[in-house]
Design an enzyme around this catalytic site. Structure first.
Site, PDB file in Angstrom:
ATOM      1  N   ASN A 135      43.194  43.528  50.199  1.00 12.66           N
ATOM      2  CA  ASN A 135      43.357  44.127  48.872  1.00 12.66           C
ATOM      3  C   ASN A 135      44.006  45.459  49.369  1.00 12.66           C
ATOM      4  O   ASN A 135      44.140  46.116  48.214  1.00 12.66           O
ATOM      5  CB  ASN A 135      42.474  43.967  47.427  1.00 12.66           C
ATOM      6  N   GLN A 149      43.803  38.210  45.922  1.00 14.08           N
ATOM      7  CA  GLN A 149      45.494  39.410  46.052  1.00 14.08           C
ATOM      8  C   GLN A 149      46.590  38.794  46.507  1.00 14.08           C
ATOM      9  O   GLN A 149      47.931  39.021  45.955  1.00 14.08           O
ATOM     10  CB  GLN A 149      45.011  40.543  46.743  1.00 14.08           C
ATOM     11  N   SER A 183      42.552  35.132  40.072  1.00  7.88           N
ATOM     12  CA  SER A 183      42.143  35.704  39.016  1.00  7.88           C
ATOM     13  C   SER A 183      43.230  36.050  38.745  1.00  7.88           C
ATOM     14  O   SER A 183      44.493  36.479  39.480  1.00  7.88           O
ATOM     15  CB  SER A 183      41.306  36.779  39.446  1.00  7.88           C
ATOM     16  N   ALA A 184      43.292  35.842  36.839  1.00  6.87           N
ATOM     17  CA  ALA A 184      44.476  35.718  36.381  1.00  6.87           C
ATOM     18  C   ALA A 184      45.464  37.184  36.326  1.00  6.87           C
ATOM     19  O   ALA A 184      46.456  37.720  36.027  1.00  6.87           O
ATOM     20  CB  ALA A 184      44.461  35.051  35.342  1.00  6.87           C
ATOM     21  N   THR A 231      30.653  28.041  27.284  1.00  9.75           N
ATOM     22  CA  THR A 231      32.598  27.820  26.878  1.00  9.75           C
ATOM     23  C   THR A 231      33.629  28.350  27.318  1.00  9.75           C
ATOM     24  O   THR A 231      33.591  29.430  27.967  1.00  9.75           O
ATOM     25  CB  THR A 231      32.379  28.084  24.587  1.00  9.75           C
ATOM     26  N   CYS A 287      37.667  48.978  43.383  1.00 10.49           N
ATOM     27  CA  CYS A 287      35.476  48.472  43.006  1.00 10.49           C
ATOM     28  C   CYS A 287      35.101  48.797  43.780  1.00 10.49           C
ATOM     29  O   CYS A 287      33.341  49.088  43.101  1.00 10.49           O
ATOM     30  CB  CYS A 287      36.249  47.083  43.497  1.00 10.49           C
TER      31      CYS A 287
HETATM   32  N1  PLP Z   1      38.203  39.565  45.329  1.00  8.86           N
HETATM   33  C1  PLP Z   1      40.150  40.533  45.853  1.00  8.86           C
HETATM   34  C2  PLP Z   1      40.142  40.282  46.937  1.00  8.86           C
HETATM   35  C3  PLP Z   1      40.073  41.020  44.722  1.00  8.86           C
HETATM   36  O1  PLP Z   1      41.097  41.964  45.334  1.00  8.86           O
HETATM   37  C4  PLP Z   1      38.950  40.934  44.084  1.00  8.86           C
HETATM   38  C5  PLP Z   1      39.622  42.804  42.775  1.00  8.86           C
HETATM   39  O2  PLP Z   1      39.795  43.059  42.938  1.00  8.86           O
HETATM   40  C6  PLP Z   1      38.476  40.312  43.369  1.00  8.86           C
HETATM   41  C7  PLP Z   1      37.897  39.524  44.638  1.00  8.86           C
HETATM   42  C8  PLP Z   1      37.482  39.930  41.923  1.00  8.86           C
HETATM   43  O3  PLP Z   1      38.690  39.617  40.982  1.00  8.86           O
HETATM   44  P1  PLP Z   1      38.029  39.570  39.846  1.00  8.86           P
HETATM   45  O4  PLP Z   1      38.544  41.081  39.633  1.00  8.86           O
HETATM   46  O5  PLP Z   1      38.381  38.749  38.991  1.00  8.86           O
HETATM   47  O6  PLP Z   1      36.628  39.466  39.465  1.00  8.86           O
END
Ligand code: PLP
Length: 395
Positions: A151, A179, A199-200, A237, A327
């Site tokens: 990422n 990613q 992840s969408a 749910t 993050c």
């Molecule tokens: N894994 C990677 C490589 C990511 O870049 C991210 C988010 O930046 C995640 C996991 C976490 O995904 P989510 O934001 O859907 O929780």
């Protein structure tokens, strides 16, 4: 003032075509997919169709797709689920040093619970060391894990080889494809992995919905206990509009993959070329071979200045970027990814990630480089470190 969004690795704008597909499931067919009445059946049908669509797009069976709240939950589930299901076989897991915090912090927690982790190093462009990986496997190893694309620096990892090594030793292989999905043609059968998270919201879908692919036959414990949703493996749910949007976003991303890949790669290439040639004392992080890095990623360290100062100055100019991963921003620790590829700590502090998207234009790229040049020059003029560099150079 211009508003330029260059943080597509953090999240993306919802595609309006996706929103259109989701809307009826907020306003009309809003039933609980587990309910026995017509509202419930309509919701369940939409969930089934979304699961079929997603499975088909990634080379999986519908019964192998489990919906979650996103990448973080899927990553947590993969690690914790394998740890709990296979603890009688062993307590050793292997992950790369450049995983996302969703993996690394779960690993730290599992270590406190008695599990052992080996953290595999990467080379100067972020590629996992396959020899070190193979040597780290023990009789007690229960999982090998490496992300499909990083990422921060966009490195696309050799997951097929990682999976082959794991399987040669009878060990399961998981990949975090959060990613990579949407940007690359991801297919679980080609990759040969046993589990995969995605992840969408990373490919113009809604936030708060993702999936874990779990290959048929793979034993994995529950992360979230509750009702019988997701074939009793994940309670809660179902987020019906989210799941519908997820499937539509993936369908569009796959259908438009080549066009989007070429478009964002073109923006990124011009950006990288201009920054490399017009701004002195910069380090380009990640693979130089662009076919081995995500098409939208450019990560630079600007020597003698702080990434945060650049970020805030760009923000004031209406340009949104990230220093390190979104993050981990808020913490002033240098990025673990940059340290893992050997960037010295003081240089890692001056790093900025630019990630382009299909909504960006070439004018925005040029405006960003022009603005960046001014900001870097201004910040360096105020930097005692840069003065020192000048003195040293003059000697
Ligand atoms: N894994 C990677 C490589 C990511 O870049 C991210 C988010 O930046 C995640 C996991 C976490 O995904 P989510 O934001 O859907 O929780």
């Amino acid at each position: 003032m211009k508003e330029i969004y260059l943080d597509h690795a953090a999240t993306t704008k919802l595609d309006e075509r996706v929103l259109e597909k989701m809307t009826p499931y907020f306003l009309n067919d809003y039933g609980n997919a587990n309910s026995q009445h017509g509202f419930g059946r309509a919701a369940q049908q939409a969930v089934d169709e979304a699961r079929d669509t997603i499975a088909g797009l990634i080379g999986a069976k519908a019964s192998e797709i489990y919906f979650t709240s996103g990448g973080t939950e899927s990553d947590n589930w993969a690690l914790r689920g394998v740890a709990s299901a296979l603890k009688d076989k062993g307590n050793h897991l292997i992950i790369s040093k450049i995983e996302h915090a969703a993996m690394l912090s779960t690993a730290k927690e599992l270590e406190k619970e008695g599990f052992e982790f080996s953290y595999i190093g990467v080379d100067s462009e972020g590629f996992i060391d396959l020899d070190e990986l193979e040597k780290a496997i023990r009789p007690t190893t229960i999982l090998v894990s490496c992300m499909l694309a990083n990422n921060e620096i966009g490195t696309i990892e050799p997951i097929k080889e990682v999976a082959e090594i794991a399987h040669r030793h009878g060990v399961l292989c998981f990949t975090d494809a959060v990613q990579a999905m949407g940007a690359l043609d991801v297919n679980v059968t080609d990759l040969g992995v046993d589990m995969m998270s995605f992840s969408a919201h990373k490919f113009n879908g809604p936030k708060g919905v993702g999936a874990l692919y779990i290959k048929t036959g793979v034993k994995i414990g529950r992360l979230i206990s509750g009702g019988h949703q997701e074939r009793t493996r994940r309670g809660g749910t179902t987020n019906v509009p989210g799941v519908v949007g997820f499937a539509e976003a993936l369908k569009l991303a796959k259908a438009e993959l080549k066009e989007n890949y070429d478009y964002v790669a073109n923006l990124r290439n011009r950006f990288v070329n201009r920054v490399k040639t017009e701004i002195p004392f910069v380090k380009f992080n990640g693979p130089e071979d662009f076919s081995r890095r995500l098409p939208n990623n450019a990560d630079f360290s600007f020597e003698y200045i702080e990434g945060e100062s650049i970020l805030f100055s760009l923000d004031l100019a209406g340009i949104a970027v990230s220093s390190g991963s979104a993050c981990s921003s808020g913490s002033l620790d240098p990025s673990h990814v940059l340290l893992a590829i050997g960037v010295p700590e003081e240089i890692a502090h001056g790093s900025i990630r630019f990630t382009f998207g299909k909504e960006n234009t070439m004018e925005e790229v040029d405006y960003t480089v022009d603005t960046l040049k001014e900001i870097v020059t201004r910040l360096r003029a105020m930097s005692p470190l840069f003065d020192l560099k000048g003195d040293i150079k003059d000697v």
